[in-house]
Design an enzyme around this catalytic site. Structure first.
Site, PDB file in Angstrom:
ATOM      1  N   SER A  49     -27.462  14.006 -39.636  1.00 33.37           N
ATOM      2  CA  SER A  49     -27.012  15.337 -39.214  1.00 33.37           C
ATOM      3  C   SER A  49     -27.615  15.830 -37.909  1.00 33.37           C
ATOM      4  O   SER A  49     -27.160  16.841 -37.369  1.00 33.37           O
ATOM      5  CB  SER A  49     -27.262  16.362 -40.320  1.00 33.37           C
ATOM      6  OG  SER A  49     -26.324  16.202 -41.354  1.00 33.37           O
ATOM      7  N   ASN A  50     -28.622  15.148 -37.367  1.00 36.06           N
ATOM      8  CA  ASN A  50     -29.024  15.498 -36.007  1.00 36.06           C
ATOM      9  C   ASN A  50     -27.867  15.282 -35.033  1.00 36.06           C
ATOM     10  O   ASN A  50     -27.832  15.876 -33.952  1.00 36.06           O
ATOM     11  CB  ASN A  50     -30.225  14.662 -35.564  1.00 36.06           C
ATOM     12  CG  ASN A  50     -31.535  15.209 -36.093  1.00 36.06           C
ATOM     13  OD1 ASN A  50     -32.153  14.595 -36.963  1.00 36.06           O
ATOM     14  ND2 ASN A  50     -31.950  16.356 -35.594  1.00 36.06           N
TER      15      ASN A  50
END
Length: 321
Positions: free
Chosen positions: A39-40
C-alpha cells in the site's frame, strides 16, 4: 530490518540495515534491497493522479462512472454503488463508500489457498461487492479501501491510454530521480543492476512468490528499496514532484467527510511527539514518514510483517529526536 533517512535537513542521506534478505543464500539486507511495498504504492498512484490534475487532464471531482471500464462500472452499479455520485477525490481519500476487499480475511485465505492464481482487476472488484454491501455513501466518511485504488488504476490507464506502470513512471519521473531499485512487478522488467528482491514473510509463511496480481493494480504493485522510497518521499514533500506548490496543498487538504483528519489524498496524517507527520504503511512490512517540522523523510522495511510494530517504533523515535 532497514531504515533510510533523507530530506532537506539531512546533509548526507544514509541508512542502516540488519538481518538477511535471503537466509537460504546468506544474502544481507541493505538500503538498496527491493521488497514489495504493497500500500505504499497508493502514495505514488495518488501523486500521479494529482500530476494529471495539475496538467488539466483530470478533474478530481469528476464522477467515476463514465471514466471506468464498462465492465467495472457494471459490477459496481449492479450491486448498488452510485458511480455517478462517486468521484476521483472520494477514491483517493478513501471516502467512496467502497468495501475493502483487501482487508477481508476471506481474501487472504483465498490467496494463500492458491498462491499461483493470476487475479484480474475485475475479479478483485467483484470480491469487494460480493463480500459485503457498501458500508456508506460516497463522501460520507473515511473507510479505507484497496478496491478504490484498483479503480483509480483503471481510470489512469483509460485517461492516458497507457499501462498503469508506464503512467506512474513517466508522471513521477522515476528514471531522472535515480530510482533504480523501483519497478512495477510483472508489468515492468527489473531494472538492470537492481539487487534481487528480499524474501518476505507473513508469520511463518514465505509469501515472496505469491502471484503479484493479488495486489498489482493500484492499491499495490510497486517493488522498491528503502533508499528509493525515502528519496521519493522527500521529493514529494519538498516540492520536487509537482510543478506547482498548490498541487501538494491540494493533496494534503483535509476533506469535509467524517474522520478526514486521518487520511488525505494517498497519504495518512499522524502525530509523532506532538509534531504533525505524513505517512503511509504497506501490508507486508514497509513504511514511509515525512516530518515537515524537522525536514526528515524516512523509509523502513522489515521482511516479516509481524516486525512492523517494532519498525514503526524505531522510525517514530528517530522523528521525535
Amino acid at each position: 530490518m532497514v531504515v533510510f533517512v533523507a530530506g532537506k535537513s539531512i546533509a548526507k542521506p544514509a541508512g542502516v540495515a540488519v538481518g538477511l534478505a535471503d537466509a537460504s543464500a546468506g544474502r544481507p539486507l541493505g538500503v538498496d534491497t527491493p521488497l514489495r511495498i504493497a500500500s505504499n504504492t497508493k502514495t505514488f498512484v495518488a501523486a500521479t493522479v494529482l500530476r494529471l490534475w495539475e496538467q488539466g487532464r483530470l478533474d478530481l471531482d469528476a464522477p467515476i462512472g463514465s471514466l471506468l471500464s464498462p465492465g467495472l462500472e457494471r459490477v459496481l452499479s449492479t450491486h448498488g454503488y452510485a458511480t455517478a455520485a462517486m468521484t476521483i477525490r472520494h477514491l483517493l481519500s478513501h471516502s467512496s463508500g467502497l468495501y475493502d476487499h483487501g482487508d477481508d480475511p476471506r481474501f487472504m485465505e483465498s490467496v494463500l489457498a492458491d498462491p499461483a492464481h493470476a487475479w484480474t482487476r475485475e475479479e478483485l472488484v467483484r470480491l469487494s461487492v460480493a463480500y459485503a454491501p457498501s458500508p456508506g455513501k460516497p463522501g460520507a466518511a473515511f473507510r479505507y479501501s484497496d478496491t478504490g485504488y484498483v479503480l483509480l488504476g483503471d481510470i489512469l490507464e483509460r485517461v492516458t491510454a497507457q499501462p498503469l506502470a508506464a503512467v506512474v513512471r513517466e508522471a513521477l519521473r522515476f528514471d531522472s530521480r535515480g530510482m533504480t531499485s523501483t519497478w512495477w512487478e510483472i508489468v515492468e522488467p527489473q531494472p538492470s543492476g537492481a539487487e534481487p528482491r528480499a524474501r518476505q514473510f507473513l508469520g511463518e509463511v514465505d509469501v515472496t512468490d505469491i502471484n503479484a496480481t493479488m495486489d498489482l493494480y493500484g492499491g499495490g504493485g510497486l517493488v522498491s528499496s528503502a533508499r528509493d522510497l525515502a528519496t521519493f518521499t522527500a521529493d514529494l514533500f519538498e516540492g520536487r514532484v509537482f510543478e506547482r506548490p498548490e498541487t501538494l496543498a491540494e493533496m494534503l487538504r483535509k476533506g469535509s467527510h467524517q474522520e478526514a483528519e486521518e487520511y488525505r489524498l494517498g497519504i495518512s496524517v499522524t502525530s509523532v511527539a506532538g509534531r504533525e507527520c505524513y505517512s503511509h504503511l504497506g501490508f507486508w512490512g514497509t513504511a514511509a514518514y515525512y516530518s515537515p517540522n524537522t525536514g526528515i523523510a524516512l523509509a523502513g522495511f522489515t521482511t516479516a510483517r509481524q516486525g512492523r510494530p517494532q519498525l514503526l517504533e524505531i522510525m517514530e523515535r528517530a522523528i521525535a529526536q
